[in-house]
Write a protein that holds these residues in place. Structure first.
Motif: not given
Length: 330
Positions: A168-179, A218-222, A225-236
């Motif tokens: 996921l990091l490879a095609p993403s740009k620093e500053g993007d929510p996914l990155f 506890r930190e793992l729960l943070g 993000q099941l309702s995140a705007a990015e599909p890849d974040i929701r998927r993982l």
């Protein structure tokens, strides 16, 4: 015979009754096949070239079958013992069976290795080996077939998760929510593994490790993000939500499981080499020979036993007195 006059012949040292080929030759054939990974054709060539002994490929197959038949009880005992092991690592790999897709499953503990070749890649194979309720820790990758049974605890491989995050990091740009999300999650997982490594290096006590376990959980729960705007974040995030109690087990049981599934991958590698060498299995007999003799070979290796001596003992020992001592330490 002094009474009936019938001619009889006693059994000499290293002789098998009714067999023109002795246990040394047969155990060497088993050793070459399941420890060294030599084809049956080449085993016949070795015997011919080095010892001027002419045997056919079919005869070599017969040697393996004879050993497997005598060792079947030992294999059955391994199946019973694996269910009582405190932790089991599992993995599977492709194994063509007479032109049909099949799979060789591996279930391994610190001292037992069990291989099971089956046409199915479903969870019923896991259930047939460990039962529906396994009172131990099962360490695997994220394949869903291992979710069929209930266990004391489970550990999913963090290396597989880390690879997905790296992609996921490879095609993403620093500053993007996914990155940002993927980078923070990778750092979090690396920190957890660093604590595990510190414990095994002796710089962290078991109590200290278990104290930080709750914080990591506890930190793992943070990160979920099941309702995140990015599909890849929701998927993982869905995977994290589903496996939230199966990712950090190694912090609570550092002496029984690790954060990766490398141990299972090392134990299944002999089967991968065997498949590349042979192209798969041609018959039910060959499949059975592989599962029984490969299981005993790798179990003997884990316990510091010599596979060649083990095969010889199996052939020479009466079935009623044959025990797991030939491949398993007390």
């Amino acid at each position: 015979c002094k009474h009936c006059g019938k001619k009889v012949r006693g059994r000499g040292k290293d002789e098998l009754p009714g067999s023109p080929i002795g246990p040394v030759t047969k155990s060497v054939a088993d050793f070459l096949r399941y420890k060294v990974k030599v084809t049956q054709r080449d085993i016949a060539r070795v015997f011919k070239g080095l010892f001027q002994l002419t045997v056919s490929e079919g005869a070599v197959q017969g040697f393996h079958t004879q050993t497997r038949q005598k060792a079947k009880r030992l294999h059955d005992k391994l199946k019973e013992h694996i269910k009582t092991e405190p932790a089991v690592h599992a993995d599977e790999t492709g194994a063509p069976i007479n032109g049909t897709n099949g799979y060789t499953w591996m279930f391994g503990s610190k001292r037992i290795v069990l291989y099971e070749t089956n046409l199915s890649r479903g969870g019923k194979v896991v259930e047939s080996i460990l039962g529906t309720n396994y009172d131990g820790i099962l360490s695997t990758d994220s394949y869903g077939g291992y979710n069929r049974i209930s266990t004391q605890a489970k550990q999913k491989c963090l290396v597989h998760l880390d690879r997905d995050l790296k992609k996921l990091l490879a095609p993403s740009k620093e500053g993007d929510p996914l990155f940002s999300w993927a980078k923070r999650l990778r750092a979090f997982l690396h920190e957890a593994r660093a604590h595990y490594n510190a414990y095994h290096a002796g710089t962290l006590t078991k109590q200290q490790l278990q104290e930080v376990s709750g914080r990591f959980q506890r930190e793992l729960l943070g990160f979920i993000q099941l309702s995140a705007a990015e599909p890849d974040i929701r998927r993982l995030s869905k995977r994290l939500f589903k496996q939230q109690h199966e990712l950090l087990t190694f912090l609570d049981f550092p002496d029984r499981v690790s954060p990766d599934n490398n141990y299972a991958e090392r134990l299944i590698r002999p089967c991968v080499i065997f498949r590349k060498l042979t192209g798969g299995f041609r018959s039910k007999t060959g499949t059975g020979n592989h599962d029984v003799l490969m299981s005993l070979t790798q179990t003997a290796h884990l316990n510091g036993k010599k596979p060649l001596q083990m095969f010889h003992d199996i052939l020479m020992t009466p079935p009623q007195t044959l025990s797991l001592d030939c491949c398993l330490s007390p």
